[in-house]
Design a protein around this motif. Structure first.
Motif, short mmCIF file in Angstrom:
data_model
loop_
_atom_site.label_atom_id
_atom_site.label_comp_id
_atom_site.label_asym_id
_atom_site.label_seq_id
_atom_site.Cartn_x
_atom_site.Cartn_y
_atom_site.Cartn_z
N LEU A 63 0.82 -1.22 0.00
CA LEU A 63 0.00 0.00 0.00
C LEU A 63 0.85 1.27 0.00
CD1 LEU A 63 -2.72 -1.20 2.56
CD2 LEU A 63 -2.98 -1.00 0.08
N GLY A 64 2.17 1.11 0.00
CA GLY A 64 3.06 2.28 -0.06
C GLY A 64 2.99 3.17 1.16
N GLU A 65 2.80 2.56 2.34
CA GLU A 65 2.68 3.35 3.56
C GLU A 65 4.05 3.51 4.23
OE1 GLU A 65 -0.16 1.04 5.76
OE2 GLU A 65 -1.86 1.85 4.64
N ALA A 66 4.26 4.69 4.86
CA ALA A 66 5.54 4.94 5.55
C ALA A 66 5.65 4.12 6.82
CB ALA A 66 5.67 6.43 5.87
N GLN A 67 4.51 3.89 7.47
CA GLN A 67 4.47 3.08 8.68
C GLN A 67 3.15 2.33 8.68
OE1 GLN A 67 4.53 5.90 11.89
NE2 GLN A 67 6.76 6.05 11.94
N ARG A 68 3.12 1.18 9.31
CA ARG A 68 1.85 0.48 9.54
C ARG A 68 2.03 -0.28 10.85
NH1 ARG A 68 -2.50 -0.83 6.05
NH2 ARG A 68 -3.78 -2.52 6.82
N THR A 69 1.34 0.16 11.89
CA THR A 69 1.53 -0.42 13.23
C THR A 69 0.16 -0.66 13.85
OG1 THR A 69 1.53 1.76 14.26
CG2 THR A 69 3.68 0.88 13.60
N LEU A 70 0.14 -1.51 14.87
CA LEU A 70 -1.12 -1.74 15.59
C LEU A 70 -1.58 -0.47 16.30
CD1 LEU A 70 -0.86 -5.29 17.17
CD2 LEU A 70 -2.10 -4.57 15.13
N ILE A 71 -0.65 0.20 16.99
CA ILE A 71 -1.06 1.41 17.70
C ILE A 71 -1.54 2.46 16.69
CG2 ILE A 71 1.33 2.28 17.86
CD1 ILE A 71 -1.46 2.95 20.40
N GLY A 72 -0.95 2.47 15.51
CA GLY A 72 -1.39 3.41 14.47
C GLY A 72 -2.83 3.15 14.05
#
Ligand SMILES: [Zn+2]
Ligand SMILES: [Zn+2]
Ligand SMILES: [Zn+2]
Ligand SMILES: [Zn+2]
Length: 370
Positions: free
Chosen positions: A190-199
């Motif tokens: 998806l071209g995301e800079a970050q992908r986290t659970l808290i996010g």
């Protein structure tokens, strides 16, 4: 995030369940709102290990039975909580624990959710269940895709995909997000800079606060910052986004590609970035790196300046370690105005919550509207 102290003097951390120095069990005390040593009385009951508190406690059921929580409930327990702590009591659906690996995914989700609640309490924001009389009532569903057993032809059309999202206070998270491999693949695809659970939690709670603080109350002023949420509709915008992607110049106006999809997503992305900033500032302040920036008090420009200074330094540290940027956002003037609006809205939510807390004399738990 701050650190805590075990009775033996050892520093302990928000997620800990046991002191690594003395071996004592730890738990989050809802009365003094600290991670504390759990002392066992002669009759086997527990109490908070901080002498100035010493509250009688019981482990949250999800701590005692499933080890996915490290919080306690105060005694005597209220009937509404059913033995669940001030974070777990918001769960409506938990993963199927008969499936291998699901308990570990659930543990990770609960860890991120507790950090979300820490942010909300820090900011003094209102939230609550239907039983608390809060509108919209907050609830969480942690679900997996349903893939029917059986041969291929019988299962065609029967697969049910769970979409991570928010609807009228209900936050649904697809538990595959708690699988690092799956989540990182999605991030790259998806071209995301970050992908986290808290996010995910910080984004979805943004939709919750749009419903609570903006809907039917501040829509005109919110539209002036984020655009008209009725033209196009969210469904139309979603289809368009997955066909055409973000505009090429999105960085001139938006925090992320996904924020370009619809004003509601722009709002939720901005809300998430604001909580990231509050969390980062709270952590550096608690760790003694200076910068008096109490997020509930500080003026927005000081907060953002400090966050940008930190971002420059921490991004370089991360790059030197081969990690993703800690603060990937570029704070161009339109983005700054969106975050400023979120800050003002959070302050308004805090003020309303203070009024509510004062009127019902809640507050020993520190959590809003409990
Ligand atoms: Zn200890
Ligand atoms: Zn205590
Ligand atoms: Zn719990
Ligand atoms: Zn969203």
């Amino acid at each position: 995030m701050r650190t805590y102290l075990c009775q033996c003097g050892q520093t302990t951390y928000f997620d800990n369940t046991q002191c690594l120095a003395c071996g004592q069990e730890l738990g989050f005390c809802p009365v003094c709102r600290q991670l504390v040593t759990l002392l066992t009385e002669a009759d086997g009951s527990l109490r908070c290990g901080r002498p100035e508190c010493a509250a009688p406690l019981a482990k949250c059921l999800n701590y005692a039975e499933h080890q996915v929580c490290n919080r306690c409930v105060g005694l005597p327990a209220t009937s509404e909580s059913a033995g669940l702590c001030d974070c777990c009591r918001f769960n409506d659906t938990i993963p199927d624990l008969s499936v291998a690996g699901n308990r570990e995914k659930w543990r990770r989700l609960e860890g991120a959710k507790r950090r979300l609640f820490y942010d909300l309490v820090e900011l003094g924001l209102p939230y609550g269940t239907a039983a608390d009389g809060v509108e919209p009532p907050l609830a969480f569903d942690f679900k997996a895709d349903v893939i029917p057993k059986g041969d291929f032809w019988r299962s065609v059309g029967k697969k049910q995909t769970v979409y991570t999202g928010h609807a009228a206070g209900r936050i649904t998270i697809n538990i595959r997000e708690a699988d690092d491999v799956v989540r990182e693949k999605l991030r790259v695809d998806l071209g995301e800079a970050q992908r986290t659970l808290i996010g995910h939690f910080r984004h979805e709670i943004g939709h919750y606060y749009w419903d609570m603080l903006v809907k039917g109350r501040r829509e005109v002023e919110c539209q002036a910052v984020f655009g008209d949420h009725e033209q196009p509709t969210h469904a139309e915008a979603l289809e368009r986004y997955y066909q055409s992607g973000p505009p090429a110049d999105w960085q001139q106006r938006f925090l992320s590609p996904y924020a370009t999809m619809h004003p509601w997503e722009d709002f939720a992305e901005s809300w998430a970035a604001y909580l990231d900033m509050v969390s980062a500032l709270d952590t550096v302040q608690s760790m003694g790196f200076g910068g008096e920036c109490d997020p509930s008090q500080a003026d927005f420009d000081r907060m953002l300046l400090r966050h940008q200074e930190l971002g420059l330094a921490l991004n370089e540290i991360n790059r030197s370690m081969g990690l993703l940027d800690l603060v990937p956002e570029i704070f161009v003037p339109p983005v700054v105005e969106k975050l400023r609006y979120i800050h003002q809205l959070a302050q308004a939510g805090r003020a309303e919550n203070g009024a509510l807390q004062g009127s019902c004399q809640a507050g020993t738990s520190g959590a809003a509207l409990t």
